[in-house]
Scaffold this motif. Structure first.
Motif, PDB file in Angstrom:
ATOM      1  N   TYR A  41      -2.026 -26.741 -15.598  1.00  0.00           N
ATOM      2  CA  TYR A  41      -1.887 -26.306 -14.207  1.00  0.00           C
ATOM      3  C   TYR A  41      -0.847 -27.157 -13.478  1.00  0.00           C
ATOM      4  CZ  TYR A  41      -3.026 -25.182  -9.386  1.00  0.00           C
ATOM      5  OH  TYR A  41      -2.946 -24.799  -8.081  1.00  0.00           O
ATOM      6  N   CYS A  42      -0.921 -28.462 -13.633  1.00  0.00           N
ATOM      7  CA  CYS A  42       0.037 -29.349 -12.966  1.00  0.00           C
ATOM      8  C   CYS A  42       1.461 -29.070 -13.419  1.00  0.00           C
ATOM      9  CB  CYS A  42      -0.315 -30.807 -13.228  1.00  0.00           C
ATOM     10  SG  CYS A  42      -1.794 -31.345 -12.376  1.00  0.00           S
ATOM     11  N   LEU A  43       1.654 -28.886 -14.707  1.00  0.00           N
ATOM     12  CA  LEU A  43       2.995 -28.604 -15.215  1.00  0.00           C
ATOM     13  C   LEU A  43       3.528 -27.276 -14.678  1.00  0.00           C
ATOM     14  CD1 LEU A  43       2.596 -29.799 -18.901  1.00  0.00           C
ATOM     15  CD2 LEU A  43       3.845 -30.938 -17.059  1.00  0.00           C
ATOM     16  N   LEU A  44       2.679 -26.258 -14.634  1.00  0.00           N
ATOM     17  CA  LEU A  44       3.120 -24.963 -14.116  1.00  0.00           C
ATOM     18  C   LEU A  44       3.437 -25.022 -12.625  1.00  0.00           C
ATOM     19  CD1 LEU A  44       0.715 -22.518 -15.996  1.00  0.00           C
ATOM     20  CD2 LEU A  44       3.160 -22.858 -16.376  1.00  0.00           C
ATOM     21  N   VAL A  45       2.622 -25.725 -11.855  1.00  0.00           N
ATOM     22  CA  VAL A  45       2.876 -25.837 -10.417  1.00  0.00           C
ATOM     23  C   VAL A  45       4.133 -26.669 -10.159  1.00  0.00           C
ATOM     24  CG1 VAL A  45       1.971 -26.758  -8.243  1.00  0.00           C
ATOM     25  CG2 VAL A  45       0.507 -25.413  -9.739  1.00  0.00           C
ATOM     26  N   MET A  46       4.367 -27.705 -10.953  1.00  0.00           N
ATOM     27  CA  MET A  46       5.607 -28.479 -10.790  1.00  0.00           C
ATOM     28  C   MET A  46       6.824 -27.617 -11.076  1.00  0.00           C
ATOM     29  SD  MET A  46       4.933 -32.361 -12.099  1.00  0.00           S
ATOM     30  CE  MET A  46       4.245 -31.958 -13.689  1.00  0.00           C
ATOM     31  N   GLY A  60       6.853 -24.402   4.863  1.00  0.00           N
ATOM     32  CA  GLY A  60       6.643 -23.780   3.559  1.00  0.00           C
ATOM     33  C   GLY A  60       6.185 -24.790   2.522  1.00  0.00           C
ATOM     34  N   HIS A  61       6.747 -25.993   2.591  1.00  0.00           N
ATOM     35  CA  HIS A  61       6.321 -27.069   1.686  1.00  0.00           C
ATOM     36  C   HIS A  61       4.851 -27.404   1.922  1.00  0.00           C
ATOM     37  CE1 HIS A  61      10.243 -28.940   0.137  1.00  0.00           C
ATOM     38  NE2 HIS A  61      10.556 -27.771   0.684  1.00  0.00           N
ATOM     39  N   LEU A  62       4.510 -27.536   3.191  1.00  0.00           N
ATOM     40  CA  LEU A  62       3.132 -27.862   3.529  1.00  0.00           C
ATOM     41  C   LEU A  62       2.180 -26.786   3.019  1.00  0.00           C
ATOM     42  CD1 LEU A  62       1.098 -29.676   5.017  1.00  0.00           C
ATOM     43  CD2 LEU A  62       1.491 -28.245   7.036  1.00  0.00           C
ATOM     44  N   GLY A  63       2.501 -25.530   3.276  1.00  0.00           N
ATOM     45  CA  GLY A  63       1.649 -24.436   2.802  1.00  0.00           C
ATOM     46  C   GLY A  63       1.546 -24.399   1.296  1.00  0.00           C
ATOM     47  N   PHE A  67      -2.029 -24.971  -0.533  1.00  0.00           N
ATOM     48  CA  PHE A  67      -2.580 -23.886  -1.344  1.00  0.00           C
ATOM     49  C   PHE A  67      -2.767 -24.312  -2.796  1.00  0.00           C
ATOM     50  CE2 PHE A  67      -2.029 -20.165  -4.100  1.00  0.00           C
ATOM     51  CZ  PHE A  67      -3.099 -19.406  -3.659  1.00  0.00           C
ATOM     52  N   PHE A  68      -1.698 -24.771  -3.433  1.00  0.00           N
ATOM     53  CA  PHE A  68      -1.786 -25.120  -4.852  1.00  0.00           C
ATOM     54  C   PHE A  68      -2.528 -26.430  -5.100  1.00  0.00           C
ATOM     55  CE2 PHE A  68       1.657 -22.003  -5.015  1.00  0.00           C
ATOM     56  CZ  PHE A  68       1.171 -21.201  -6.028  1.00  0.00           C
ATOM     57  N   GLY A  69      -2.672 -27.250  -4.054  1.00  0.00           N
ATOM     58  CA  GLY A  69      -3.463 -28.471  -4.187  1.00  0.00           C
ATOM     59  C   GLY A  69      -4.959 -28.210  -4.141  1.00  0.00           C
ATOM     60  N   LEU A  70      -5.353 -27.050  -3.606  1.00  0.00           N
ATOM     61  CA  LEU A  70      -6.777 -26.734  -3.513  1.00  0.00           C
ATOM     62  C   LEU A  70      -7.224 -25.642  -4.477  1.00  0.00           C
ATOM     63  CD1 LEU A  70      -7.213 -26.791   0.364  1.00  0.00           C
ATOM     64  CD2 LEU A  70      -7.960 -28.513  -1.278  1.00  0.00           C
ATOM     65  N   ILE A  71      -6.341 -24.730  -4.863  1.00  0.00           N
ATOM     66  CA  ILE A  71      -6.755 -23.556  -5.639  1.00  0.00           C
ATOM     67  C   ILE A  71      -7.209 -23.926  -7.059  1.00  0.00           C
ATOM     68  CG2 ILE A  71      -4.507 -22.904  -6.577  1.00  0.00           C
ATOM     69  CD1 ILE A  71      -7.066 -20.512  -5.050  1.00  0.00           C
ATOM     70  N   TRP A  72      -6.761 -25.049  -7.586  1.00  0.00           N
ATOM     71  CA  TRP A  72      -7.166 -25.441  -8.939  1.00  0.00           C
ATOM     72  C   TRP A  72      -8.666 -25.736  -9.013  1.00  0.00           C
ATOM     73  CZ3 TRP A  72      -9.484 -30.040 -10.228  1.00  0.00           C
ATOM     74  CH2 TRP A  72      -9.470 -31.028  -9.244  1.00  0.00           C
TER      75      TRP A  72
END
Length: 91
Positions: A41-46, A60-63, A67-72
């Motif tokens: 997951y981390c590799l894909l989000v990076m 946009g960075h914040l969103g 989003f991706f910091g919580l959805i995992w």
């Protein structure tokens, strides 16, 4: 198919032969799956961040990171729930 049949079918997905997996084995397998999931997951989000964030402003960075910091957590919670289920009562 009735909703009750789907619940019974779900229990059959994680059985070892004709009996459910022991709790210790579920925890071991769940730990490996969880660690692998978080790494992938981390590799894909990076990769996604490096492809999309250069073209987006500060909000946009914040969103993105919120989003991706919580959805995992959602799939991880399902894995932990499966690991912590009580063992089936025999007999």
């Amino acid at each position: 198919m009735t909703p009750g049949a789907l619940v019974n079918c779900k229990d059959d997905l994680f059985t070892h032969g004709s009996k459910p997996l022991p709790k210790r084995l579920r925890k071991l397998l769940g730990t490996f799956v969880l660690v692998t999931y978080v790494i992938v997951y981390c590799l894909l989000v990076m990769k996604l961040a490096s492809a999309t964030l250069p073209n987006i402003g500060g909000w946009g960075h914040l969103g993105f990171y919120v989003f991706f910091g919580l959805i995992w957590v959602v799939p991880a919670a399902v894995i932990v729930w499966w690991m912590q289920r009580p063992e089936a009562q025999s007999g």
